[in-house]
Design a protein around this motif. Structure first.
Motif, PDB file in Angstrom:
ATOM      1  N   LYS B  13     -13.777   1.330  -4.541  1.00 42.29           N
ATOM      2  CA  LYS B  13     -14.072   2.700  -4.116  1.00 42.29           C
ATOM      3  C   LYS B  13     -13.395   3.673  -5.075  1.00 42.29           C
ATOM      4  CE  LYS B  13     -15.266   6.125  -1.413  1.00 42.29           C
ATOM      5  NZ  LYS B  13     -16.670   6.490  -1.209  1.00 42.29           N
ATOM      6  N   ASN B  14     -14.189   4.610  -5.586  1.00 43.52           N
ATOM      7  CA  ASN B  14     -13.629   5.671  -6.423  1.00 43.52           C
ATOM      8  C   ASN B  14     -13.751   6.992  -5.694  1.00 43.52           C
ATOM      9  OD1 ASN B  14     -13.504   3.651  -8.307  1.00 43.52           O
ATOM     10  ND2 ASN B  14     -15.290   4.357  -9.463  1.00 43.52           N
ATOM     11  N   PHE B  15     -12.681   7.788  -5.757  1.00 41.46           N
ATOM     12  CA  PHE B  15     -12.774   9.192  -5.347  1.00 41.46           C
ATOM     13  C   PHE B  15     -12.653   9.991  -6.628  1.00 41.46           C
ATOM     14  CE2 PHE B  15     -11.073   7.803  -1.080  1.00 41.46           C
ATOM     15  CZ  PHE B  15     -12.233   8.107  -0.396  1.00 41.46           C
ATOM     16  N   GLY B  16     -13.777  10.543  -7.114  1.00 40.30           N
ATOM     17  CA  GLY B  16     -13.743  11.219  -8.408  1.00 40.30           C
ATOM     18  C   GLY B  16     -13.409  10.189  -9.476  1.00 40.30           C
ATOM     19  N   THR B  17     -12.340  10.442 -10.217  1.00 41.47           N
ATOM     20  CA  THR B  17     -12.001   9.512 -11.292  1.00 41.47           C
ATOM     21  C   THR B  17     -10.932   8.513 -10.863  1.00 41.47           C
ATOM     22  OG1 THR B  17     -10.445  11.136 -12.091  1.00 41.47           O
ATOM     23  CG2 THR B  17     -12.593  11.079 -13.182  1.00 41.47           C
ATOM     24  N   THR B  18     -10.349   8.698  -9.661  1.00 47.27           N
ATOM     25  CA  THR B  18      -9.307   7.752  -9.256  1.00 47.27           C
ATOM     26  C   THR B  18      -9.921   6.606  -8.468  1.00 47.27           C
ATOM     27  OG1 THR B  18      -8.906   9.238  -7.413  1.00 47.27           O
ATOM     28  CG2 THR B  18      -7.289   9.267  -9.190  1.00 47.27           C
ATOM     29  N   VAL B  20      -9.426   4.003  -5.782  1.00 47.32           N
ATOM     30  CA  VAL B  20      -8.488   3.766  -4.682  1.00 47.32           C
ATOM     31  C   VAL B  20      -8.574   2.339  -4.155  1.00 47.32           C
ATOM     32  CG1 VAL B  20      -8.265   6.156  -3.945  1.00 47.32           C
ATOM     33  CG2 VAL B  20     -10.106   4.771  -3.027  1.00 47.32           C
ATOM     34  N   LEU B  21      -9.690   1.652  -4.412  1.00 43.25           N
ATOM     35  CA  LEU B  21      -9.791   0.240  -4.054  1.00 43.25           C
ATOM     36  C   LEU B  21     -10.348  -0.514  -5.256  1.00 43.25           C
ATOM     37  CD1 LEU B  21     -11.298   0.287  -0.443  1.00 43.25           C
ATOM     38  CD2 LEU B  21      -8.946  -0.206  -1.082  1.00 43.25           C
ATOM     39  N   GLY B  41      -1.096   5.653   0.518  1.00 40.71           N
ATOM     40  CA  GLY B  41      -1.830   5.788  -0.738  1.00 40.71           C
ATOM     41  C   GLY B  41      -2.221   4.462  -1.357  1.00 40.71           C
ATOM     42  N   CYS B  42      -2.047   3.349  -0.632  1.00 41.47           N
ATOM     43  CA  CYS B  42      -2.384   2.052  -1.229  1.00 41.47           C
ATOM     44  C   CYS B  42      -3.849   1.701  -1.013  1.00 41.47           C
ATOM     45  CB  CYS B  42      -1.494   0.952  -0.664  1.00 41.47           C
ATOM     46  SG  CYS B  42      -1.875   0.522   1.034  1.00 41.47           S
ATOM     47  N   GLY B  43      -4.565   2.501  -0.211  1.00 37.58           N
ATOM     48  CA  GLY B  43      -5.992   2.258  -0.015  1.00 37.58           C
ATOM     49  C   GLY B  43      -6.328   1.569   1.300  1.00 37.58           C
ATOM     50  N   LYS B  44      -5.321   1.285   2.120  1.00 38.40           N
ATOM     51  CA  LYS B  44      -5.579   0.515   3.339  1.00 38.40           C
ATOM     52  C   LYS B  44      -6.446   1.298   4.332  1.00 38.40           C
ATOM     53  CE  LYS B  44      -1.022   1.737   5.307  1.00 38.40           C
ATOM     54  NZ  LYS B  44      -0.715   2.872   4.415  1.00 38.40           N
ATOM     55  N   THR B  45      -6.182   2.616   4.467  1.00 39.98           N
ATOM     56  CA  THR B  45      -6.989   3.415   5.393  1.00 39.98           C
ATOM     57  C   THR B  45      -8.415   3.565   4.868  1.00 39.98           C
ATOM     58  OG1 THR B  45      -5.094   4.587   6.291  1.00 39.98           O
ATOM     59  CG2 THR B  45      -7.202   5.691   6.469  1.00 39.98           C
ATOM     60  N   THR B  46      -8.569   3.711   3.552  1.00 36.14           N
ATOM     61  CA  THR B  46      -9.916   3.808   2.966  1.00 36.14           C
ATOM     62  C   THR B  46     -10.701   2.532   3.256  1.00 36.14           C
ATOM     63  OG1 THR B  46      -8.971   5.162   1.224  1.00 36.14           O
ATOM     64  CG2 THR B  46     -11.169   4.288   0.836  1.00 36.14           C
ATOM     65  N   LEU B  47     -10.043   1.381   3.118  1.00 34.70           N
ATOM     66  CA  LEU B  47     -10.724   0.111   3.394  1.00 34.70           C
ATOM     67  C   LEU B  47     -11.169   0.058   4.857  1.00 34.70           C
ATOM     68  CD1 LEU B  47     -11.634  -2.639   2.444  1.00 34.70           C
ATOM     69  CD2 LEU B  47      -9.353  -3.536   2.900  1.00 34.70           C
ATOM     70  N   GLN B 210      -1.245  -2.623  -2.495  1.00 33.41           N
ATOM     71  CA  GLN B 210      -0.513  -1.643  -3.288  1.00 33.41           C
ATOM     72  C   GLN B 210      -1.449  -1.080  -4.329  1.00 33.41           C
ATOM     73  OE1 GLN B 210       1.817  -2.985  -6.371  1.00 33.41           O
ATOM     74  NE2 GLN B 210       3.073  -1.186  -6.560  1.00 33.41           N
ATOM     75  N   GLU B 211      -1.528   0.253  -4.406  1.00 38.56           N
ATOM     76  CA  GLU B 211      -2.352   0.960  -5.384  1.00 38.56           C
ATOM     77  C   GLU B 211      -3.760   0.373  -5.517  1.00 38.56           C
ATOM     78  OE1 GLU B 211       0.058   1.020  -8.880  1.00 38.56           O
ATOM     79  OE2 GLU B 211       1.339   2.613  -8.080  1.00 38.56           O
ATOM     80  N   GLY B 212      -4.392   0.117  -4.388  1.00 37.83           N
ATOM     81  CA  GLY B 212      -5.785  -0.338  -4.409  1.00 37.83           C
ATOM     82  C   GLY B 212      -5.958  -1.822  -4.665  1.00 37.83           C
ATOM     83  N   ASN B 213      -4.867  -2.549  -4.848  1.00 41.71           N
ATOM     84  CA  ASN B 213      -4.961  -3.997  -5.061  1.00 41.71           C
ATOM     85  C   ASN B 213      -4.496  -4.745  -3.825  1.00 41.71           C
ATOM     86  OD1 ASN B 213      -5.752  -4.122  -7.887  1.00 41.71           O
ATOM     87  ND2 ASN B 213      -3.760  -3.175  -8.255  1.00 41.71           N
ATOM     88  N   LEU B 214      -5.086  -5.924  -3.645  1.00 45.26           N
ATOM     89  CA  LEU B 214      -4.652  -6.820  -2.587  1.00 45.26           C
ATOM     90  C   LEU B 214      -3.644  -7.778  -3.227  1.00 45.26           C
ATOM     91  CD1 LEU B 214      -5.518  -7.122   0.325  1.00 45.26           C
ATOM     92  CD2 LEU B 214      -7.114  -8.876  -0.382  1.00 45.26           C
ATOM     93  N   LEU B 215      -2.373  -7.687  -2.793  1.00 41.52           N
ATOM     94  CA  LEU B 215      -1.349  -8.501  -3.459  1.00 41.52           C
ATOM     95  C   LEU B 215      -1.230  -9.876  -2.839  1.00 41.52           C
ATOM     96  CD1 LEU B 215       1.500  -5.880  -3.942  1.00 41.52           C
ATOM     97  CD2 LEU B 215      -0.336  -6.495  -5.494  1.00 41.52           C
ATOM     98  N   GLN B 216      -1.277  -9.941  -1.509  1.00 36.43           N
ATOM     99  CA  GLN B 216      -1.097 -11.230  -0.849  1.00 36.43           C
ATOM    100  C   GLN B 216      -1.708 -11.182   0.540  1.00 36.43           C
ATOM    101  OE1 GLN B 216       3.003 -12.458  -0.521  1.00 36.43           O
ATOM    102  NE2 GLN B 216       2.462 -14.564   0.000  1.00 36.43           N
ATOM    103  N   VAL B 217      -2.315 -12.283   0.943  1.00 37.72           N
ATOM    104  CA  VAL B 217      -2.810 -12.429   2.306  1.00 37.72           C
ATOM    105  C   VAL B 217      -2.170 -13.685   2.872  1.00 37.72           C
ATOM    106  CG1 VAL B 217      -4.827 -12.681   3.774  1.00 37.72           C
ATOM    107  CG2 VAL B 217      -5.006 -11.404   1.644  1.00 37.72           C
ATOM    108  N   GLY B 218      -1.561 -13.564   4.033  1.00 37.13           N
ATOM    109  CA  GLY B 218      -0.932 -14.750   4.612  1.00 37.13           C
ATOM    110  C   GLY B 218      -0.341 -14.454   5.961  1.00 37.13           C
TER     111      GLY B 218
END
Lengths: 282, 370
Positions: B13-18, B20-21, B41-47, B210-218
């Motif tokens: 997902k992009n908002f403008g040029t940033t 977010v996911l 701001g890590c993108g969790k709410t957007t997801l 963190q910052e639109g990336n999924l770091l770990q699922v567990g």
């Protein structure tokens, strides 16, 4: 012992209302029960002539016309102002759009009405356009009827409806619309079940700001209404200046005020029966 | 009732040029209490909003019960959302708020009445059913919004930081309430939060973002005990991070040379070879602390000494900040398991020994790789 400071604070507004509302209103009320002077003014003798003269077919027709025109104007204005105000409130350019709404106030009211004659007249923009592209054979009379009055009244009252509506919609919590959609409402259901009930106070302001000026208006029907369509304001103007019958003008003013007040009260009643107790902010 | 499954298919997902996911892939099982955890701001709410249908992803797909819902409006998806600010309709009573979705479906009045009563009972608001939202407390309002969402019998319930506007005590109560409701209803919960304790205490699984990336699922255990990278290690709980170079690798452990605390030994959580550069996390509760030098029975123990720099008494335990000779700071704590201890209590500026077992640390990164 609690002192009643409230009355002290309201004293200035009481003086204001007395000087600019109660006294003039009383003069008109008393004047309507006096006899007319020879060259205008009042003769200090009690008479109900002015009211008796109101029971004519012309007066009934003019009153009904006035009610029709102002109700139609109000309904159409609010219907146009609502989506406009909504889109301004949700736009990223709201300051610029609001500015556009306010710009017409920089031009004199009468000049703006005459500008409409240039648009709608027999040699106006609209007629020229349709004659040139061949849809009309000859110019069509667009002015000097009820609908011309209503159109121009809508034009003049739109800002007064848009601004109070914008004020309530701007403060509206749009996540409520998302919640309604989430719970299964379609776009229009979320508007009618959530947005409209919650902005009723703004709608009621918009209605009053449109209806009251429209109901007492005389300049617009005077300029674009022709001889056929007259409103109560025109009759008052004519009684005062042409017929020099001040008691009659005063009596019609009383009728106009009474109908306005009744309409406002009726409307407030409808609104407040719909407007449930919300009991503060969330 | 069994909840639905959610598949997040390469969603960006992009908002403008940033952005977010960034290419999120995620599978959430039926009936799971799943948390999206990360700083603001890590993108969790957007997801979450993409799953609900309030946002459209720039690319990727969302599958609900193996069926794409990407082109469906929010009102056509069998998911419901609990909003952070409750989003209760202020002009409607508790009853009318909860009945909102049923009334849209034009269901028989008596059925609506009994269904609403059932769900208002579920969130224990029977005596407030005729009140307006403004007459309720924050916790009560959030419970109304839970009942209002659940009465739809959604396949998945989305919770967008539902407790963040409440005070700490109430947050705990409502969290347990949510857990109870999840146990009763059994549908899938997707819970967005920035509070790691909240996520740890109720979730079956957690996704750290963190910052639109999924770091770990567990599971909470996996995420706490074997974090995928140093960000996860620092974000979930407290962590003492140790960096060093591998000197020697034996059959079941390795010796590490560190710049600040000398030579230590670690368990082989990851494949190591000599001269690898590694990062290790050591949780505070894994460190033993005493004024007396310990007698250690195995070479797998590490022991260092330091001076008490700060101590915070919290009742159940005391937290210590210990500074080593080289100025390296360690966080640890001591549980007050006994009223009187035989040991002399540790005081401020005392010299203390800290020791931990090689198995209790965890190698997070090797040469900068996870």
């Amino acid at each position: 012992m609690i002192k009643n400071y409230g009355q002290r604070y309201t004293f200035p507004i009481m003086v204001w209302l007395t000087v600019f509302f109660v006294i003039p209103f009383s003069i008109i009320l008393v004047g309507s029960f006096l006899e007319k002077g020879l060259y205008g003014g009042f003769e200090p003798a009690f008479s109900i002539e002015a009211y008796k003269a109101l029971m004519s077919d012309t007066m009934r027709k003019v009153t009904l016309n006035t009610i029709f025109i102002s109700v139609a104007t109000t309904v159409l204005t609010v219907l146009l102002a609502l989506p406009t105000a909504y889109h301004i409130a949700r736009s990223p350019y709201k300051e610029k759009l609001l500015f556009l709404v306010i710009i017409p106030f920089w031009t004199n009211f009468l000049i703006r009405i005459f500008a409409w004659i240039a648009v709608l007249g027999n040699n106006g923009l609209v007629n020229n356009f349709f004659v040139n592209i061949g849809i009309f054979n000859s110019p069509v009379q667009l002015l000097y009827n009820k609908w011309a009055i209503i159109l121009i009244m809508i034009y003049t009252s739109l800002p007064f409806a848009i601004l109070p509506l914008y004020a309530v919609i701007e403060k509206f919590d749009f996540s409520l619309l998302e919640a309604a959609r989430d719970l299964g409402a379609t776009k229009s259901q979320s508007m009618f079940k959530i947005l409209i009930p919650l902005i009723l106070p703004g709608i009621s302001t918009a209605v009053l700001f449109t209806f009251i000026p429209a109901f007492g208006n005389f300049a617009i029907p005077d300029i674009v209404g022709g001889t056929d369509v007259r409103m109560l304001g025109n009759i008052i103007n004519e009684r005062l200046k042409t017929a020099r019958n001040w008691p009659s003008a005063a009596a019609i003013s009383m009728i106009l005020t009474t109908i306005s007040v009744v309409m406002v009260l009726l409307f407030n009643r409808i609104i407040s029966s719909k407007e449930r107790k919300i009991g503060g902010n969330i | 009732m069994i909840g639905g499954t959610v598949k997040v298919h390469n969603v960006s997902k992009n908002f403008g040029t940033t952005q977010v996911l960034k290419d999120i892939k995620l599978e959430i099982n039926a009936g799971e209490f799943f948390s999206l955890l990360g700083p603001s701001g890590c993108g969790k709410t957007t997801l979450l909003r993409i799953i609900a249908g309030f946002e459209i992803p720039t690319s990727g797909d969302i599958l609900l019960d193996n069926e794409s819902v990407i082109n469906k409006a929010p009102n056509e998806r069998h998911v419901n959302t609990i909003f952070q600010n409750y989003a209760l309709f202020p002009h409607l009573t508790v009853f009318e708020n909860v009945a909102f979705s049923l009334r849209l479906k034009k269901i028989d009045k008596n059925i609506i009445k009994s269904r609403v009563a059932e769900y208002v009972n579920l969130v224990r608001l029977q005596e407030h059913i005729n009140k307006y939202p403004a007459q309720l407390s924050g916790g009560q309002r959030q419970r109304v919004s839970i009942a209002r969402a659940l009465i739809n019998e959604p396949r998945v319930l989305l919770l967008d930081e539902p407790l963040s506007a409440l005070d700490a005590k109430l947050r705990q109560d409502l969290l347990m309430e949510l857990d109870r409701i999840h146990d009763i209803i059994g549908i899938t919960f997707i819970y967005v939060t920035h509070d790691q304790e909240e996520a740890m205490s109720v979730s079956d699984r957690i996704a750290v973002m963190q910052e639109g990336n999924l770091l770990q699922v567990g599971t909470p255990f996996e995420i706490y005990e074997s974090p995928a990278d140093m960000f996860v290690a620092d974000f979930i709980g407290a962590s003492n991070n140790i960096e060093g170079k591998v000197i020697e690798v034996t059959e079941n452990r390795a010796y590490i040379e560190t710049p600040d605390i000398g030579r230590i030994t670690v368990d082989l959580d990851k494949k190591l070879k000599a001269s690898d550069h590694i990062k290790v996390t050591l949780r505070p509760e894994k460190i033993h602390i005493s004024k007396k030098a310990p007698s250690l029975d195995s070479p797998k123990w590490n022991c260092i000494s330091g001076k008490v720099d700060q101590m915070v008494y919290t009742g159940s335990h005391t937290r210590f900040i210990i500074k080593t000779e080289h100025g390296r700071v360690f966080k640890t704590f001591k549980q007050h398991a006994q009223y009187f201890t035989d040991e002399e209590p540790i005081q401020w500026e005392d010299n203390v020994y800290m020791w931990w077992h090689a198995d209790d640390s965890f190698i997070v990164e090797v040469n900068g790789n996870r």
